[in-house]
Design a protein around this motif. Structure first.
Motif, PDB file in Angstrom:
ATOM      1  N   ALA B  26       0.703  -1.003  -0.067  1.00 12.03           N
ATOM      2  CA  ALA B  26       0.112   0.277   0.371  1.00 12.03           C
ATOM      3  C   ALA B  26       0.565   1.084  -0.192  1.00 12.03           C
ATOM      4  O   ALA B  26       0.273   2.378  -0.654  1.00 12.03           O
ATOM      5  CB  ALA B  26      -1.088   0.250   1.331  1.00 12.03           C
ATOM      6  N   TRP B  27       1.921   1.182   0.335  1.00  8.50           N
ATOM      7  CA  TRP B  27       3.182   3.045   0.642  1.00  8.50           C
ATOM      8  C   TRP B  27       4.285   2.032  -0.215  1.00  8.50           C
ATOM      9  O   TRP B  27       4.923   2.971  -0.221  1.00  8.50           O
ATOM     10  CB  TRP B  27       3.743   2.556   2.260  1.00  8.50           C
ATOM     11  N   GLY B  28       4.384   1.059  -1.367  1.00  9.73           N
ATOM     12  CA  GLY B  28       5.424   1.287  -2.329  1.00  9.73           C
ATOM     13  C   GLY B  28       6.313   0.796  -1.696  1.00  9.73           C
ATOM     14  O   GLY B  28       7.282   0.753  -2.254  1.00  9.73           O
ATOM     15  N   LYS B  29       6.362   0.106  -0.730  1.00 11.93           N
ATOM     16  CA  LYS B  29       7.654  -0.536   0.030  1.00 11.93           C
ATOM     17  C   LYS B  29       7.563  -2.375  -0.663  1.00 11.93           C
ATOM     18  O   LYS B  29       7.120  -2.398  -1.107  1.00 11.93           O
ATOM     19  CB  LYS B  29       7.525  -0.555   1.741  1.00 11.93           C
ATOM     20  N   ASP B  30       9.536  -2.651  -0.075  1.00 10.74           N
ATOM     21  CA  ASP B  30       9.721  -3.961  -1.203  1.00 10.74           C
ATOM     22  C   ASP B  30       8.680  -4.726   0.264  1.00 10.74           C
ATOM     23  O   ASP B  30       9.038  -4.689   0.984  1.00 10.74           O
ATOM     24  CB  ASP B  30      11.110  -4.020  -0.568  1.00 10.74           C
ATOM     25  N   PRO B  31       7.491  -5.308   0.178  1.00 11.29           N
ATOM     26  CA  PRO B  31       7.547  -6.592   1.411  1.00 11.29           C
ATOM     27  C   PRO B  31       8.091  -7.559   1.802  1.00 11.29           C
ATOM     28  O   PRO B  31       8.074  -7.371   3.032  1.00 11.29           O
ATOM     29  CB  PRO B  31       6.559  -7.014   0.445  1.00 11.29           C
ATOM     30  N   LYS B  32       9.088  -7.898   0.881  1.00 12.17           N
ATOM     31  CA  LYS B  32       9.705  -8.646   1.747  1.00 12.17           C
ATOM     32  C   LYS B  32      11.049  -8.008   2.671  1.00 12.17           C
ATOM     33  O   LYS B  32      11.725  -9.161   3.208  1.00 12.17           O
ATOM     34  CB  LYS B  32      10.739  -9.313   0.027  1.00 12.17           C
ATOM     35  N   THR B  33      11.670  -7.359   2.215  1.00 13.99           N
ATOM     36  CA  THR B  33      12.772  -6.182   3.108  1.00 13.99           C
ATOM     37  C   THR B  33      11.413  -5.381   3.954  1.00 13.99           C
ATOM     38  O   THR B  33      12.601  -5.939   5.592  1.00 13.99           O
ATOM     39  CB  THR B  33      12.735  -5.317   1.997  1.00 13.99           C
ATOM     40  N   ILE B  34      10.837  -5.257   3.809  1.00 12.36           N
ATOM     41  CA  ILE B  34       9.778  -4.455   5.207  1.00 12.36           C
ATOM     42  C   ILE B  34       9.834  -6.056   6.335  1.00 12.36           C
ATOM     43  O   ILE B  34       9.554  -6.116   7.414  1.00 12.36           O
ATOM     44  CB  ILE B  34       8.603  -4.448   4.805  1.00 12.36           C
ATOM     45  N   THR B  35       9.782  -7.101   6.075  1.00  9.23           N
ATOM     46  CA  THR B  35       8.096  -8.511   6.744  1.00  9.23           C
ATOM     47  C   THR B  35       9.725  -8.907   7.412  1.00  9.23           C
ATOM     48  O   THR B  35       9.841  -9.223   8.040  1.00  9.23           O
ATOM     49  CB  THR B  35       8.090  -9.527   5.658  1.00  9.23           C
ATOM     50  N   GLY B  36      10.824  -9.493   6.482  1.00  9.29           N
ATOM     51  CA  GLY B  36      12.227 -10.033   6.668  1.00  9.29           C
ATOM     52  C   GLY B  36      12.996  -8.977   8.166  1.00  9.29           C
ATOM     53  O   GLY B  36      13.629  -8.554   9.172  1.00  9.29           O
ATOM     54  N   GLY B  37      13.052  -7.583   7.854  1.00 11.74           N
ATOM     55  CA  GLY B  37      13.552  -6.785   8.541  1.00 11.74           C
ATOM     56  C   GLY B  37      12.591  -6.565   9.426  1.00 11.74           C
ATOM     57  O   GLY B  37      13.888  -6.396  10.978  1.00 11.74           O
ATOM     58  N   GLN B 145      -2.280   2.428  17.836  1.00  9.75           N
ATOM     59  CA  GLN B 145      -2.925   2.983  17.097  1.00  9.75           C
ATOM     60  C   GLN B 145      -0.637   3.260  16.239  1.00  9.75           C
ATOM     61  O   GLN B 145      -0.092   3.141  16.884  1.00  9.75           O
ATOM     62  CB  GLN B 145      -2.880   4.851  17.263  1.00  9.75           C
ATOM     63  N   ALA B 146      -1.361   3.194  15.094  1.00 12.47           N
ATOM     64  CA  ALA B 146      -0.064   3.649  14.525  1.00 12.47           C
ATOM     65  C   ALA B 146      -0.274   4.651  13.029  1.00 12.47           C
ATOM     66  O   ALA B 146      -1.343   4.266  12.570  1.00 12.47           O
ATOM     67  CB  ALA B 146       0.523   2.712  13.628  1.00 12.47           C
ATOM     68  N   ALA B 147       0.335   5.992  12.466  1.00 13.35           N
ATOM     69  CA  ALA B 147      -0.064   7.166  11.660  1.00 13.35           C
ATOM     70  C   ALA B 147      -0.020   6.002  10.126  1.00 13.35           C
ATOM     71  O   ALA B 147       0.909   5.431  10.237  1.00 13.35           O
ATOM     72  CB  ALA B 147       0.547   7.941  11.988  1.00 13.35           C
ATOM     73  N   PRO B 148      -0.620   6.168   9.637  1.00 10.04           N
ATOM     74  CA  PRO B 148      -0.319   5.721   8.425  1.00 10.04           C
ATOM     75  C   PRO B 148       0.771   5.396   7.753  1.00 10.04           C
ATOM     76  O   PRO B 148       0.904   7.121   7.442  1.00 10.04           O
ATOM     77  CB  PRO B 148      -2.040   6.752   7.246  1.00 10.04           C
ATOM     78  N   GLY B 149       1.562   4.889   7.056  1.00 15.09           N
ATOM     79  CA  GLY B 149       3.028   4.825   6.486  1.00 15.09           C
ATOM     80  C   GLY B 149       3.793   4.900   7.497  1.00 15.09           C
ATOM     81  O   GLY B 149       5.196   4.788   7.148  1.00 15.09           O
ATOM     82  N   ASP B 150       3.620   5.154   8.897  1.00 17.29           N
ATOM     83  CA  ASP B 150       4.636   4.747   9.703  1.00 17.29           C
ATOM     84  C   ASP B 150       5.564   3.893   9.581  1.00 17.29           C
ATOM     85  O   ASP B 150       4.197   2.583   9.912  1.00 17.29           O
ATOM     86  CB  ASP B 150       4.188   5.802  10.632  1.00 17.29           C
ATOM     87  N   ALA B 151       6.417   3.648  10.477  1.00 16.25           N
ATOM     88  CA  ALA B 151       6.810   1.814  10.523  1.00 16.25           C
ATOM     89  C   ALA B 151       6.306   1.004  11.462  1.00 16.25           C
ATOM     90  O   ALA B 151       5.891   0.080  11.269  1.00 16.25           O
ATOM     91  CB  ALA B 151       8.734   2.132  11.278  1.00 16.25           C
ATOM     92  N   LEU B 152       5.933   2.065  12.312  1.00  9.61           N
ATOM     93  CA  LEU B 152       4.531   1.501  13.321  1.00  9.61           C
ATOM     94  C   LEU B 152       3.677   0.807  13.067  1.00  9.61           C
ATOM     95  O   LEU B 152       2.914  -0.376  14.102  1.00  9.61           O
ATOM     96  CB  LEU B 152       4.239   2.362  15.002  1.00  9.61           C
ATOM     97  N   TYR B 195      -2.340   9.310  17.105  1.00 16.92           N
ATOM     98  CA  TYR B 195      -1.382   8.772  16.533  1.00 16.92           C
ATOM     99  C   TYR B 195       0.386   8.803  17.411  1.00 16.92           C
ATOM    100  O   TYR B 195       0.594  10.412  17.102  1.00 16.92           O
ATOM    101  CB  TYR B 195      -0.608   8.800  14.995  1.00 16.92           C
ATOM    102  N   PRO B 196       0.542   8.385  18.050  1.00 12.78           N
ATOM    103  CA  PRO B 196       2.509   8.091  19.206  1.00 12.78           C
ATOM    104  C   PRO B 196       3.603   8.979  17.462  1.00 12.78           C
ATOM    105  O   PRO B 196       3.409   8.770  16.426  1.00 12.78           O
ATOM    106  CB  PRO B 196       2.781   6.809  19.118  1.00 12.78           C
ATOM    107  N   ALA B 197       4.744   9.187  18.052  1.00  9.71           N
ATOM    108  CA  ALA B 197       5.770   9.653  17.393  1.00  9.71           C
ATOM    109  C   ALA B 197       6.552   8.580  17.805  1.00  9.71           C
ATOM    110  O   ALA B 197       6.744   8.457  18.908  1.00  9.71           O
ATOM    111  CB  ALA B 197       5.651  11.146  17.893  1.00  9.71           C
ATOM    112  N   GLY B 200      13.146   6.632  16.671  1.00 15.26           N
ATOM    113  CA  GLY B 200      13.860   6.156  14.865  1.00 15.26           C
ATOM    114  C   GLY B 200      14.414   4.619  15.629  1.00 15.26           C
ATOM    115  O   GLY B 200      14.087   4.306  16.881  1.00 15.26           O
ATOM    116  N   ARG B 201      15.493   5.006  15.191  1.00 18.97           N
ATOM    117  CA  ARG B 201      16.457   4.075  15.882  1.00 18.97           C
ATOM    118  C   ARG B 201      17.388   4.310  17.061  1.00 18.97           C
ATOM    119  O   ARG B 201      17.455   3.282  18.255  1.00 18.97           O
ATOM    120  CB  ARG B 201      17.749   4.076  15.355  1.00 18.97           C
ATOM    121  N   PHE B 202      16.252   5.312  17.470  1.00 20.60           N
ATOM    122  CA  PHE B 202      17.036   5.882  18.848  1.00 20.60           C
ATOM    123  C   PHE B 202      16.014   4.898  20.416  1.00 20.60           C
ATOM    124  O   PHE B 202      16.450   4.698  21.230  1.00 20.60           O
ATOM    125  CB  PHE B 202      16.007   7.821  19.290  1.00 20.60           C
ATOM    126  N   THR B 203      14.940   4.375  19.678  1.00 22.08           N
ATOM    127  CA  THR B 203      13.871   3.265  20.144  1.00 22.08           C
ATOM    128  C   THR B 203      14.877   2.130  20.958  1.00 22.08           C
ATOM    129  O   THR B 203      14.537   1.550  21.166  1.00 22.08           O
ATOM    130  CB  THR B 203      12.626   3.121  19.848  1.00 22.08           C
TER     131      THR B 203
END
Lengths: 136, 349
Positions: B26-37, B145-152, B195-197, B200-203
């Motif tokens: 839906a957001w034009g990302k590579d499904p394999k990269t997302i699922t695996g990552g 909750q997660a904002a649409p398109g956010d990594a969450l 939505y929360p904020a 990023g990697r700081f988490t």
């Protein structure tokens, strides 16, 4: 719900959350929603109507599929609405959830579940109550 | 010494699922990269008529159905969540009414990101130990909750579990608990925002890993235990990778983590995450098994528990409510458009 619905809903919480009906201790008949007196035993039942918690188990007596839902249920359409024969005797009307509409059948065994029924928009109260789902 | 512990438990996971690959598409990302990552295959999705109150009620009713305690003996209900349906009006009041525990009890809602449920367990333990109550019910549940398109969005899911805490007929003794808390702004949601904020990697390193490893080590020092003393280990699971990595850092094996790791197939249920992991472990645990549990809540804090399963677990009527594996297997997939409708991402008036 219209203005003034909160106290009306609040009064019905025992029925909506926990299927609390009542029982005529004269003839043992169970009612849902609860009645002031038993229509069979009439004055003999006065003072003998006792709260009775239904098990929430029953089966589909008949059903329909709602395609054109009222405003508060639009997002859920199409959904099944059934008259349910409860194990203890009363029949109630309720929505069936977690079930494909093609799978609903007369005689299908059901059990009650707790769901949001509707709300007064984004700022109003939220009303919860019973719906039914398939029982294995 | 009086044993404080878990008397019964119940879990609930909504039936709908969406695959991570469908969100990625839906957001034009590579499904394999997302699922695996992220290590998340799919996540649970609440329907329009489900929220934290309904999930909490279903979990609490399941817990009560498995044992024979009188709901009127429940002296406290605490519901931990970051998606309570009301900002002001406790979810616990709805739960208390729906399990017939009203009116003589205390109720409050907790919020501490993903660890509000374990904080509720600690409060119930203290109230039981001090004889202020006979039984307490601790619930962790979320419809995250997660904002649409956010990594969450790939992780934020729905589910919860309830634990009845008491000192009679405990199926699992809580031997020790400890917490580790700092002011670490890794993830937050400001008042009134939908939505929360997050940072990023700081988490990662200063937040999740520091708090969990520090608290886990503190607990093992307190109890004089080592990772190999435990049959099962449960860690907070914001994705499928972090809990496995933190387990390895502490010396736990993938085998110890497996039963309590649900994130890959249901996503991150936030306040429900470690609670559902514990419920999954209790589904299969045997007497004398030892369980290590460490939650994490952004903001940030961690609660750790050292638990021993008792012989009483064999008397618990587990079949009276669905097992976590049964809840996971009972599923129906939805596409992104249906997911957007169910999660109220499509706003209209």
């Amino acid at each position: 719900m219209a203005e003034g619905a909160v106290p009306r809903f609040w009064r019905e919480i025992p029925q909506r959350y926990n299927l609390i009906g009542n029982k005529c201790n004269e003839c043992e008949k169970v009612f849902f929603p609860p009645r002031e007196s038993c229509p069979e035993c009439r004055r003999k039942s006065m003072g003998k109507m006792k709260d009775f918690k239904l098990s929430g188990e029953g089966e589909v007596l008949t059903y329909t599929i709602i395609y054109e839902a009222s405003e508060k249920f639009e997002g859920q359409a199409p959904y099944p609405l059934a008259i349910i024969q409860l194990k203890e005797g009363p029949k109630i009307t309720a929505q069936i959830v977690d079930c494909d509409i093609e799978d609903v059948k007369i005689g299908m065994k059901l059990k009650s579940t707790f769901r949001k029924i509707q709300d007064d928009g984004y700022v109003g109260a939220i009303y919860y109550g019973y719906k039914f789902k398939k029982r294995n | 010494m009086v044993n404080i512990g878990i008397v019964s438990y119940g879990a609930y996971i909504p039936r709908f699922r969406i695959k991570s690959s469908d969100i990625a598409k839906a957001w034009g990302k590579d499904p394999k990269t997302i699922t695996g990552g992220l290590g998340i295959i799919e996540k649970s999705v609440p329907s329009l008529d489900q929220d934290v109150a309904t999930i909490s009620v279903e979990s609490a009713r399941s817990a009560l159905s498995r044992c024979s305690i009188n709901p009127q003996d429940i002296g406290a209900i605490y519901v931990g969540s970051e998606s309570h349906p009301y900002a002001v009006k406790p979810t616990g009041t709805i739960v208390a009414e729906a399990v017939c525990a009203t009116p003589n009890l205390t109720v409050a809602d907790y919020e501490f990101a993903c660890k509000a449920g374990t904080a509720a367990i600690q409060t119930c333990m203290a109230l039981v130990k001090s004889d202020m109550i006979k039984y307490g019910v601790a619930i962790g549940a979320d419809t995250a909750q997660a904002a649409p398109g956010d990594a969450l969005e790939y992780a934020a899911s729905a589910g919860g579990a309830a634990f009845i805490i008491g000192k009679e007929n405990v199926i699992a003794t809580i031997n020790q608990t400890c917490s580790f808390t700092t002011d670490t702004p890794d993830f937050w949601r400001r008042e009134g925002r939908k939505y929360p904020a997050h940072g990023g990697r700081f988490t990662g390193a200063p937040a999740y890993f520091r708090h969990i490893t520090s608290n886990a080590k503190n607990l093992m020092e307190l109890t004089g235990t080592k990772p190999e003393d435990y049959t099962f280990a449960i860690f907070h699971q914001p994705n499928g990778k972090f809990p496995v990595r933190v387990a390895k850092m502490l010396g736990f094996t993938p085998e110890q983590v497996k039963q309590g790791l649900l994130c890959p197939v249901i996503g991150n249920t936030y306040s429900g995450a470690t609670m559902l992991g514990l419920a999954s472990v209790l589904d299969v645990a045997k007497p004398s098994d030892r369980v290590f549990l460490t939650s994490y809540g952004s903001g940030a804090g961690s609660d750790a528990f050292d638990i021993t399963i008792t012989d009483t677990i064999n008397q618990l009527e587990k079949k009276k409510a669905p097992l976590v594996s049964e809840l996971i297997d009972d599923k129906e997939y939805v596409d992104y458009a249906t997911y957007a409708k169910y999660r109220d991402l499509l706003y209209w008036e």
